[in-house]
Enzyme design. Structure first.
Site, PDB file in Angstrom:
ATOM      1  N   GLN A 188       9.246   1.235 -38.709  1.00 47.59           N
ATOM      2  CA  GLN A 188       9.930  -0.105 -38.028  1.00 47.59           C
ATOM      3  C   GLN A 188      10.357   0.218 -36.516  1.00 47.59           C
ATOM      4  O   GLN A 188      10.430  -0.832 -35.551  1.00 47.59           O
ATOM      5  CB  GLN A 188      11.113  -0.388 -38.789  1.00 47.59           C
ATOM      6  CG  GLN A 188      12.209  -1.217 -38.346  1.00 47.59           C
ATOM      7  CD  GLN A 188      13.249  -1.573 -39.211  1.00 47.59           C
ATOM      8  OE1 GLN A 188      14.263  -2.314 -38.914  1.00 47.59           O
ATOM      9  NE2 GLN A 188      13.411  -1.128 -40.300  1.00 47.59           N
TER      10      GLN A 188
ATOM     11  N   LEU B 111      -8.879   3.722 -34.905  1.00 54.37           N
ATOM     12  CA  LEU B 111      -9.384   4.829 -33.906  1.00 54.37           C
ATOM     13  C   LEU B 111      -8.848   6.042 -34.482  1.00 54.37           C
ATOM     14  O   LEU B 111      -7.846   6.211 -34.863  1.00 54.37           O
ATOM     15  CB  LEU B 111      -8.883   4.563 -32.603  1.00 54.37           C
ATOM     16  CG  LEU B 111      -9.555   5.431 -31.557  1.00 54.37           C
ATOM     17  CD1 LEU B 111     -10.975   5.174 -31.293  1.00 54.37           C
ATOM     18  CD2 LEU B 111      -8.533   5.296 -30.303  1.00 54.37           C
TER      19      LEU B 111
ATOM     20  N   THR C 247      -8.083   9.404 -33.926  1.00 52.22           N
ATOM     21  CA  THR C 247      -7.909   9.948 -32.520  1.00 52.22           C
ATOM     22  C   THR C 247      -7.940  11.667 -32.634  1.00 52.22           C
ATOM     23  O   THR C 247      -7.614  12.436 -31.928  1.00 52.22           O
ATOM     24  CB  THR C 247      -6.638   9.926 -32.096  1.00 52.22           C
ATOM     25  OG1 THR C 247      -5.514  10.091 -33.085  1.00 52.22           O
ATOM     26  CG2 THR C 247      -6.440   8.478 -31.500  1.00 52.22           C
TER      27      THR C 247
ATOM     28  N   LYS D 252      11.856  15.112 -39.184  1.00 50.39           N
ATOM     29  CA  LYS D 252      11.460  13.770 -39.306  1.00 50.39           C
ATOM     30  C   LYS D 252      12.932  12.868 -39.505  1.00 50.39           C
ATOM     31  O   LYS D 252      13.653  13.358 -40.227  1.00 50.39           O
ATOM     32  CB  LYS D 252      10.584  13.568 -40.454  1.00 50.39           C
ATOM     33  CG  LYS D 252       9.114  14.119 -39.888  1.00 50.39           C
ATOM     34  CD  LYS D 252       8.270  13.971 -41.253  1.00 50.39           C
ATOM     35  CE  LYS D 252       6.795  14.311 -41.006  1.00 50.39           C
ATOM     36  NZ  LYS D 252       5.914  14.446 -42.237  1.00 50.39           N
TER      37      LYS D 252
ATOM     38  N   TYR E 283      14.353   8.891 -40.692  1.00 52.63           N
ATOM     39  CA  TYR E 283      14.142   7.310 -41.324  1.00 52.63           C
ATOM     40  C   TYR E 283      15.791   6.943 -40.854  1.00 52.63           C
ATOM     41  O   TYR E 283      16.649   7.399 -40.611  1.00 52.63           O
ATOM     42  CB  TYR E 283      13.720   7.375 -42.595  1.00 52.63           C
ATOM     43  CG  TYR E 283      12.310   7.468 -42.754  1.00 52.63           C
ATOM     44  CD1 TYR E 283      11.312   6.574 -42.364  1.00 52.63           C
ATOM     45  CD2 TYR E 283      11.773   8.790 -43.358  1.00 52.63           C
ATOM     46  CE1 TYR E 283      10.159   6.844 -42.822  1.00 52.63           C
ATOM     47  CE2 TYR E 283      10.852   8.886 -43.790  1.00 52.63           C
ATOM     48  CZ  TYR E 283       9.618   8.107 -43.285  1.00 52.63           C
ATOM     49  OH  TYR E 283       8.357   8.054 -43.328  1.00 52.63           O
ATOM     50  N   GLU E 284      15.589   5.496 -40.948  1.00 55.91           N
ATOM     51  CA  GLU E 284      16.674   4.536 -40.501  1.00 55.91           C
ATOM     52  C   GLU E 284      18.006   5.166 -41.063  1.00 55.91           C
ATOM     53  O   GLU E 284      19.086   5.697 -40.356  1.00 55.91           O
ATOM     54  CB  GLU E 284      16.462   3.019 -41.315  1.00 55.91           C
ATOM     55  CG  GLU E 284      17.710   2.235 -41.318  1.00 55.91           C
ATOM     56  CD  GLU E 284      18.072   1.793 -40.104  1.00 55.91           C
ATOM     57  OE1 GLU E 284      17.202   1.387 -39.310  1.00 55.91           O
ATOM     58  OE2 GLU E 284      19.233   1.855 -39.581  1.00 55.91           O
TER      59      GLU E 284
ATOM     60  N   ASP F  94      16.756   1.980 -36.708  1.00 59.55           N
ATOM     61  CA  ASP F  94      15.328   1.749 -36.509  1.00 59.55           C
ATOM     62  C   ASP F  94      15.083   0.457 -35.266  1.00 59.55           C
ATOM     63  O   ASP F  94      14.606   0.861 -34.209  1.00 59.55           O
ATOM     64  CB  ASP F  94      14.267   1.241 -37.384  1.00 59.55           C
ATOM     65  CG  ASP F  94      14.156   2.403 -38.378  1.00 59.55           C
ATOM     66  OD1 ASP F  94      13.877   3.552 -38.075  1.00 59.55           O
ATOM     67  OD2 ASP F  94      13.845   2.129 -39.772  1.00 59.55           O
TER      68      ASP F  94
ATOM     69  N   GLY G 148      38.334  -3.694 -32.397  1.00 57.41           N
ATOM     70  CA  GLY G 148      39.169  -4.103 -31.289  1.00 57.41           C
ATOM     71  C   GLY G 148      40.662  -4.038 -31.450  1.00 57.41           C
ATOM     72  O   GLY G 148      41.044  -3.917 -32.620  1.00 57.41           O
ATOM     73  N   GLY G 149      41.458  -4.856 -30.658  1.00 66.75           N
ATOM     74  CA  GLY G 149      42.863  -5.170 -30.828  1.00 66.75           C
ATOM     75  C   GLY G 149      43.001  -6.341 -31.397  1.00 66.75           C
ATOM     76  O   GLY G 149      44.013  -6.898 -31.398  1.00 66.75           O
ATOM     77  N   GLN G 150      42.021  -6.993 -31.978  1.00 65.72           N
ATOM     78  CA  GLN G 150      42.357  -8.292 -32.398  1.00 65.72           C
ATOM     79  C   GLN G 150      42.198  -8.292 -33.958  1.00 65.72           C
ATOM     80  O   GLN G 150      40.943  -8.228 -34.583  1.00 65.72           O
ATOM     81  CB  GLN G 150      41.375  -9.372 -32.086  1.00 65.72           C
ATOM     82  CG  GLN G 150      41.278  -9.690 -30.466  1.00 65.72           C
ATOM     83  CD  GLN G 150      42.323 -10.177 -29.918  1.00 65.72           C
ATOM     84  OE1 GLN G 150      43.488 -10.655 -30.480  1.00 65.72           O
ATOM     85  NE2 GLN G 150      42.657  -9.927 -28.703  1.00 65.72           N
TER      86      GLN G 150
HETATM   87  N1  COA Z   1      -5.998   8.828 -35.788  1.00 63.49           N
HETATM   88  C1  COA Z   1      -5.827  10.099 -36.417  1.00 63.49           C
HETATM   89  N2  COA Z   1      -4.578  10.844 -36.766  1.00 63.49           N
HETATM   90  C2  COA Z   1      -3.534   9.798 -36.741  1.00 63.49           C
HETATM   91  C3  COA Z   1      -3.719   8.555 -36.182  1.00 63.49           C
HETATM   92  C4  COA Z   1      -5.113   8.125 -35.875  1.00 63.49           C
HETATM   93  N3  COA Z   1      -5.012   7.040 -35.386  1.00 63.49           N
HETATM   94  N4  COA Z   1      -2.493   8.073 -36.345  1.00 63.49           N
HETATM   95  C5  COA Z   1      -1.622   9.105 -37.069  1.00 63.49           C
HETATM   96  N5  COA Z   1      -2.323   9.973 -37.115  1.00 63.49           N
HETATM   97  C6  COA Z   1      -1.822  11.433 -37.734  1.00 63.49           C
HETATM   98  C7  COA Z   1      -0.660  11.936 -36.728  1.00 63.49           C
HETATM   99  O1  COA Z   1      -1.459  12.678 -35.826  1.00 63.49           O
HETATM  100  C8  COA Z   1      -0.276  12.998 -37.621  1.00 63.49           C
HETATM  101  O2  COA Z   1      -0.886  14.129 -37.827  1.00 63.49           O
HETATM  102  P1  COA Z   1      -0.503  15.693 -37.999  1.00 63.49           P
HETATM  103  O3  COA Z   1       0.681  15.622 -38.832  1.00 63.49           O
HETATM  104  O4  COA Z   1      -1.514  16.438 -38.332  1.00 63.49           O
HETATM  105  O5  COA Z   1      -0.181  15.835 -36.459  1.00 63.49           O
HETATM  106  C9  COA Z   1      -0.146  12.299 -39.188  1.00 63.49           C
HETATM  107  O6  COA Z   1      -1.025  11.161 -38.803  1.00 63.49           O
HETATM  108  C10 COA Z   1       1.197  11.754 -39.732  1.00 63.49           C
HETATM  109  O7  COA Z   1       1.922  11.148 -38.651  1.00 63.49           O
HETATM  110  P2  COA Z   1       3.393  11.195 -38.671  1.00 63.49           P
HETATM  111  O8  COA Z   1       4.064  10.179 -37.749  1.00 63.49           O
HETATM  112  O9  COA Z   1       4.047  12.531 -38.412  1.00 63.49           O
HETATM  113  O10 COA Z   1       3.877  10.486 -40.048  1.00 63.49           O
HETATM  114  P3  COA Z   1       4.698  10.868 -41.218  1.00 63.49           P
HETATM  115  O11 COA Z   1       4.561   9.985 -42.576  1.00 63.49           O
HETATM  116  O12 COA Z   1       4.558  12.434 -41.515  1.00 63.49           O
HETATM  117  O13 COA Z   1       6.187  10.683 -40.957  1.00 63.49           O
HETATM  118  C11 COA Z   1       8.067   9.663 -39.901  1.00 63.49           C
HETATM  119  C12 COA Z   1       6.953   9.354 -40.813  1.00 63.49           C
HETATM  120  C13 COA Z   1       8.547   8.060 -39.627  1.00 63.49           C
HETATM  121  C14 COA Z   1       9.238  10.201 -40.597  1.00 63.49           C
HETATM  122  C15 COA Z   1       7.822  10.353 -38.532  1.00 63.49           C
HETATM  123  O14 COA Z   1       6.668   9.609 -37.814  1.00 63.49           O
HETATM  124  C16 COA Z   1       8.820  10.224 -37.544  1.00 63.49           C
HETATM  125  O15 COA Z   1       9.815  11.102 -37.787  1.00 63.49           O
HETATM  126  N6  COA Z   1       8.881   9.470 -36.507  1.00 63.49           N
HETATM  127  C17 COA Z   1       9.805   9.635 -35.211  1.00 63.49           C
HETATM  128  C18 COA Z   1      11.342   8.711 -35.798  1.00 63.49           C
HETATM  129  C19 COA Z   1      11.077   7.625 -36.228  1.00 63.49           C
HETATM  130  O16 COA Z   1      10.312   6.774 -35.434  1.00 63.49           O
HETATM  131  N7  COA Z   1      11.608   7.286 -37.440  1.00 63.49           N
HETATM  132  C20 COA Z   1      11.608   6.068 -37.836  1.00 63.49           C
HETATM  133  C21 COA Z   1      10.565   5.364 -38.480  1.00 63.49           C
HETATM  134  S1  COA Z   1      10.981   3.528 -38.946  1.00 63.49           S
END
Ligand code: COA
Length: 415
Positions: free
Chosen positions: A17, A72, A74, A136, A138-139, A168, A247-249
C-alpha cells in the site's frame, strides 16, 4: 489539456500500500508510471482479500490506477541488463522493498547514480537510520511506533490503531511530495537525489500535536482540554483522549436518534467558543450564556462531560442529519459520523471525482477513491489498474528493445 507531470517516467517497484499510493498519485498527475513486477505473481496484493476468484483484488485495483505493468525478473542477469537500460532512460525509481532488497538485487544508489546521474531514487522504509532500520514494517506497526496508537482510544482501554491508513497511505503522500520536490530541484541542478520517507517519521509528522502535548504535560502536569483534566489523572506520557478535540475547541461524539440500532447514528459536536450563545439557545439552556460556571471556555473545561451529556439529551431527539442542518444554521461546527456505505452513495463525492466508478475487463465496475488533490490545469481521469504484465512488450519497445530481443528475454525467463 496537458498534465502536470507529463513526460516524467517512473519505474515503480512498489508493492502493498505505502509505495503504490505514492505512484498512483504521480500517475494521476500525468507521470508515466511503469509498475515492474515479478512474473507469475506480481504485487502480492493482486491476490490478497480477493472478492472474485482469479481476479485482481480491490486492494490492488484501488491502489494502482493509471499505471502500466511489466514483468521483469531483476535477479536474472538478462533482466538486470534490461533494468539498467530502463534506468538510463527514466526519471524516478520508487521502491518500498524490505531494507537492503534493492542493494541485494545489485541496484545500489551508487550503481543507479552512475547509470543515470539525473535519476531520483525514492524509498519507503519502516524506520530511518538507527537501531531499527533493518526491520520490516506494516501499517499498524508504523502507527504503534509513530505515536498514534499510544494516543488513540480511551484511557481505560488498550492502545488503538485507527482505520485511516496513516502509516501506509500517509507515508505514500509524504514520499510523493519528496519526489516532486526532488524533480523541481533537478530542473535547477541537473542532479538526481535519494528521497527517503520512513513510516515512523510519516506517522509522527501526523501526530505532531501529540508531541506538542507531551511538552505541555512535562511543563504543567495537566492539559485542561483532556477528559482526564477534571480528576487530574495524568501520568508521565500523553494519555489517550477518547474523542476529545485535539485543539482548544472542545468536542465529543454524541448519540443521535436511532443510535440503539444504527452504529453510526452519532454526530461530532464542537463547542466552539464564538458560537457558545447559539449552542445554549439551540439545546434549550439559555441560562448557560451568562452563568459563571458555563459562560467562559475556562469555566466550561472542568464540566465538559456534563455539558456534553446535556447536549446529547438534545441530539438524541434528532437524526444526525437533522442535527447537522440545525447546527449549520447557527454556524456551530459539527459532523455526522458517516458510514462507508453512506460515503460510497454520496452524490457530491461522485460529482467532484473523489469517488469514481471504474470499469475493469475482468471484474467489471468497481468504486475507487479518486485524486483528492484537484489541480485546475491538470485534471485527473482515473483509469483502471493494469493486468499483470499487460504492457511488457509495449514498454520494452519504448525503451529500445526490438521484437527479437523481447522474444529472447522471454525465452530466458527475464520477462
Ligand atoms: N524480480 C526479482 N525479485 C524481486 C522482484 C522482481 N521483479 N521484486 C521483488 N523481488 C524480490 C526482492 O528483491 C526481495 O528479495 P530478497 O529478499 O532476496 O532481497 C523479495 O522479492 C521480497 O521483497 P520484500 O520487499 O522484502 O517483500 P517481503 O514480503 O519480504 O516484505 C514488506 C514486505 C512490506 C514487510 C517489506 O517490503 C517492507 O518492510 N517494506 C518497507 C516498508 C513498507 O513499505 N511497508 C508497508 C507496506 S504497505
Amino acid at each position: 489539456m496537458g498534465k502536470a507531470l507529463e513526460g516524467v517516467r517512473i519505474l515503480d517497484f512498489t508493492h502493498v500500500q505505502s509505495g503504490p499510493t505514492c505512484t498512483q498519485l504521480l500517475a494521476w498527475f500525468g507521470a508515466d508510471v511503469i509498475k515492474i513486477e515479478r512474473a507469475g505473481a506480481g504485487d502480492v496484493t493482486r491476490d490478497q482479500l480477493r472478492d472474485i476468484p482469479g481476479v485482481d483484488s480491490l486492494y490492488f485495483t484501488m491502489l494502482n490506477s493509471n499505471k502500466r505493468s511489466i514483468t521483469l525478473d531483476t535477479k536474472n542477469p538478462e533482466g538486470k541488463r534490461v533494468l539498467e537500460q530502463m534506468i538510463e532512460q527514466a526519471d524516478v525509481l520508487v521502491e518500498n522493498f524490505a531494507p537492503g532488497a534493492l542493494d541485494r538485487m545489485g541496484f545500489t544508489w551508487e550503481h543507479i547514480h552512475k547509470l543515470n546521474p539525473k535519476m531520483i531514487v525514492a524509498s519507503v522504509k519502516g524506520f530511518g537510520p538507527g537501531p531499527y532500520e533493518d526491520c520490516k514494517v506494516y501499517e499498524n506497526v508504523a502507527q504503534c511506533v509513530g505515536g498514534s496508537a499510544s494516543t488513540t482510544g480511551f484511557d481505560d482501554g488498550p492502545p488503538m490503531v485507527t482505520g485511516a491508513q496513516i502509516g501506509d497511505s500517509g507515508t505514500g503522500l509524504h514520499l510523493a511530495l519528496g519526489i516532486v520536490t526532488a524533480l523541481y530541484q533537478r530542473t535547477m541542478t541537473g542532479r538526481g537525489q535519494r528521497v527517503l520517507t520512513a513510516m515512523q517519521d510519516g506517522v509522527l509528522n501526523l501526530c505532531r500535536v501529540k508531541l506538542r502535548d507531551q511538552q505541555r504535560l512535562d511543563r504543567n502536569g495537566v492539559m485542561e482540554e483532556y477528559p482526564q483534566y477534571p480528576n487530574s489523572e495524568f501520568g508521565e506520557a500523553v494519555p489517550r483522549a477518547g474523542n476529545a478535540s485535539g485543539g482548544g475547541q472542545p468536542g465529543w461524539i454524541l448519540k443521535c436518534k436511532g443510535w440503539e440500532t444504527d452504529p453510526n447514528a452519532y454526530i461530532y459536536f464542537i463547542t466552539q467558543a464564538p458560537v457558545w450563545g447559539s449552542i445554549c439557545k439551540v439545546i434549550g439552556k439559555p441560562e448557560w450564556v451568562e452563568h459563571p460556571d458555563y459562560a467562559t471556555p475556562k469555566a466550561r473545561l472542568p464540566r465538559l462531560k456534563q455539558i456534553f451529556a446535556t447536549i446529547e439529551h438534545w441530539t438524541e431527539t434528532k437524526t444526525k442529519f437533522e442535527v447537522m442542518a440545525i447546527l449549520n444554521e447557527y454556524h456551530i461546527p459539527c459532523g455526522p459520523i458517516l458510514s462507508m456505505k453512506e460515503i460510497a452513495e454520496e452524490p457530491s463525492l461522485r460529482e467532484t471525482g473523489t469517488i469514481v466508478e471504474v470499469d475493469h475487463p475482468e471484474r467489471g465496475k468497481y468504486l475507487t477513491v479518486g485524486n483528492p488533490i484537484k489541480l485546475s490545469d491538470s485534471p485527473t481521469h482515473v483509469e483502471r489498474s493494469p493486468l499483470l504484465g499487460e504492457h511488457t512488450d509495449e514498454v520494452l519497445a519504448e525503451f529500445g528493445f526490438n521484437r527479437q530481443q523481447v522474444t529472447a528475454l522471454r525465452e530466458v525467463g527475464a520477462i
